[in-house]
Enzyme design. Sequence first.
Site, PDB file in Angstrom:
ATOM      1  N   GLY A 151       0.805  -1.222   0.000  1.00 45.60           N
ATOM      2  CA  GLY A 151       0.000   0.000   0.000  1.00 45.60           C
ATOM      3  C   GLY A 151       0.834   1.266   0.000  1.00 45.60           C
ATOM      4  O   GLY A 151       0.571   2.206  -0.756  1.00 45.60           O
ATOM      5  N   ASP A 172      10.406  -7.449  -1.257  1.00 44.42           N
ATOM      6  CA  ASP A 172       9.055  -7.992  -1.076  1.00 44.42           C
ATOM      7  C   ASP A 172       9.049  -9.424  -1.594  1.00 44.42           C
ATOM      8  O   ASP A 172       9.505  -9.673  -2.705  1.00 44.42           O
ATOM      9  CB  ASP A 172       8.015  -7.165  -1.837  1.00 44.42           C
ATOM     10  N   LEU A 181      -5.471  -4.944  -4.806  1.00 41.36           N
ATOM     11  CA  LEU A 181      -5.588  -3.959  -5.888  1.00 41.36           C
ATOM     12  C   LEU A 181      -6.401  -2.727  -5.501  1.00 41.36           C
ATOM     13  O   LEU A 181      -6.337  -1.704  -6.166  1.00 41.36           O
ATOM     14  CB  LEU A 181      -6.192  -4.618  -7.140  1.00 41.36           C
ATOM     15  N   GLN A 182      -7.157  -2.815  -4.409  1.00 46.25           N
ATOM     16  CA  GLN A 182      -7.945  -1.679  -3.926  1.00 46.25           C
ATOM     17  C   GLN A 182      -7.041  -0.510  -3.516  1.00 46.25           C
ATOM     18  O   GLN A 182      -7.473   0.620  -3.412  1.00 46.25           O
ATOM     19  CB  GLN A 182      -8.833  -2.194  -2.770  1.00 46.25           C
ATOM     20  N   ASP A 240       4.014  -3.461   7.038  1.00 42.09           N
ATOM     21  CA  ASP A 240       2.669  -3.502   7.614  1.00 42.09           C
ATOM     22  C   ASP A 240       2.645  -4.331   8.889  1.00 42.09           C
ATOM     23  O   ASP A 240       1.604  -4.775   9.316  1.00 42.09           O
ATOM     24  CB  ASP A 240       1.670  -4.071   6.598  1.00 42.09           C
ATOM     25  N   CYS A 298      -4.081  -4.468   8.308  1.00 41.41           N
ATOM     26  CA  CYS A 298      -5.045  -3.984   7.323  1.00 41.41           C
ATOM     27  C   CYS A 298      -6.024  -5.091   6.939  1.00 41.41           C
ATOM     28  O   CYS A 298      -7.187  -4.845   6.659  1.00 41.41           O
ATOM     29  CB  CYS A 298      -4.339  -3.492   6.074  1.00 41.41           C
ATOM     30  N   CYS A 451     -16.500 -18.350  11.927  1.00 43.72           N
ATOM     31  CA  CYS A 451     -16.118 -16.970  11.607  1.00 43.72           C
ATOM     32  C   CYS A 451     -15.644 -16.956  10.167  1.00 43.72           C
ATOM     33  O   CYS A 451     -16.142 -17.723   9.350  1.00 43.72           O
ATOM     34  CB  CYS A 451     -15.060 -16.464  12.583  1.00 43.72           C
TER      35      CYS A 451
END
Length: 493
Positions: A151, A172, A181-182, A240, A298, A451
């Site tokens: 992100g 990475d 992709l959002q 993250d 996230c 869940c």
Amino acid sequence: MARVLIPTALVQFSGGSDELDVAGATVKAVLDNLAAQYPELKKHLFSDSGELRHFVNVYKGSEDTRALQGGDTPVEEDEELSIVPSIAGGVGAVRPLPEPVSVIPEYRRDEAELSNEEILRYSRHLILPEVNIEGQRRLKAAKVLCIGAGGLGSPLALYLAAAGVGTIGIVDFDTVDLTNLQRQIIHGTKDVGRLKMESARETLRDINPHVNIIGFDEQFSSENAMRIVKDFDLVIDGTDNFPTRYLTNDVCVLLNKPNVYGSIFRFEGQASVFWAEKGPCYRCLYPEPPPPGLVPSCAEGGVLGVLPGIVGCIQANEAIKLILGVGNPLIGRLLLFNALKMQFRELKLQKDPNCPICGTNRTITELIDYEEFCGIRGEEAAPQTVEESEEITVRELKARMDRGEKLTVIDVREPYEYAIARIPGTRLIPLGQIVERSGELDAGSEIILHCRSGKRSADALNRLKAKGFNRLKNLTGGITAWSDEIDSGVPKY
Ligand code: ZN
């Protein structure tokens, strides 16, 4: 009545409110009343011995109450108390602003030649007096390492490449997933399933073929961090998770590299420049990580897609300033951004003389085990496990439903997840309410819990077990397994 401002990470424990009116004549009285009203909040604010935890701090207006009378600080009617992450130093804009500084020495600038094509490409920089041809040569000479191509890494790498940063390293080892992709705009739909590093390299080469991209498709760790970081001029933290964040900080302190920090959570972002030689480091700001599970990732907590775009661009801006040697860097300054309120705040950071890695009596002189430091190993040692006999597969559940058995299936996810997808015939009781509402359940009959993936329902099972329930089953793999194996019409998220 004081108005208490709750940080986003704790809002889930304060009934969803980020502002609460709480009675009390002193800071301590207000916090005690707050804790009494919200018992879940209490354990996040106070240690078992009743001390305020190290990673939280209380400000009255713009004043750190530690610098006032601590818990005895009087609170007037309608005064604002903010619960903010623990920081070393006062609050308020830094004056005077830090001096410009460049990480690229002049001899390296002079070695970097620009071709005619490059001069045309960068013409809007070259006509800016603050950049000009010398600054552009500095950009070309610069070697910047991005930890993560997610992100934050996406927007910042795009802008660094476009700006003409000569060498961009990317660490990475992850592959592109549809849910990335959002917000991870360096990758496209065609890249799903590819290594992020490969996908990022291709996009960056298209933007600027003059940039040398060095990819590291390995997990950034104590074993490889020194080797990866040592040849770069500065590091940008686009991680993250807490173990990688502390690792990034420590390797930067040990190798004396500036660390351009950014972090995001739901609608809130933070940015700073940590550089132990010239100011505080990340450990001066957060001496210890929050306990595992307190701050969701996230994936668990969600994030507004445009937020990493904004924070990543702030990081790119700071990196470019540190290369050019212009403007006032974010050294000793923590920038807080709230996208919903559209507010920026600046907190003043000071070097902590007792910082274990950059203070006067250093206790950390080499890289450590960061998973262990962040309590993640310990957490894994005592995971939310259930007995094998307490598991039920989605196929078994479906077969029993098809036989017409009357089953109690409790969905322990949140209402907004229930609105996305549900298994027919289930009832929603979110994990946070399961103990409180256990009276609605029949302890004598069988209860199946589910869940999204099976983790939270295992937690719910153990909580109900402790309340005396003994006919409990956990749906293995949760609604995701249901979608995979039983009904692909149920969306995965
Ligand atoms: Zn420090």
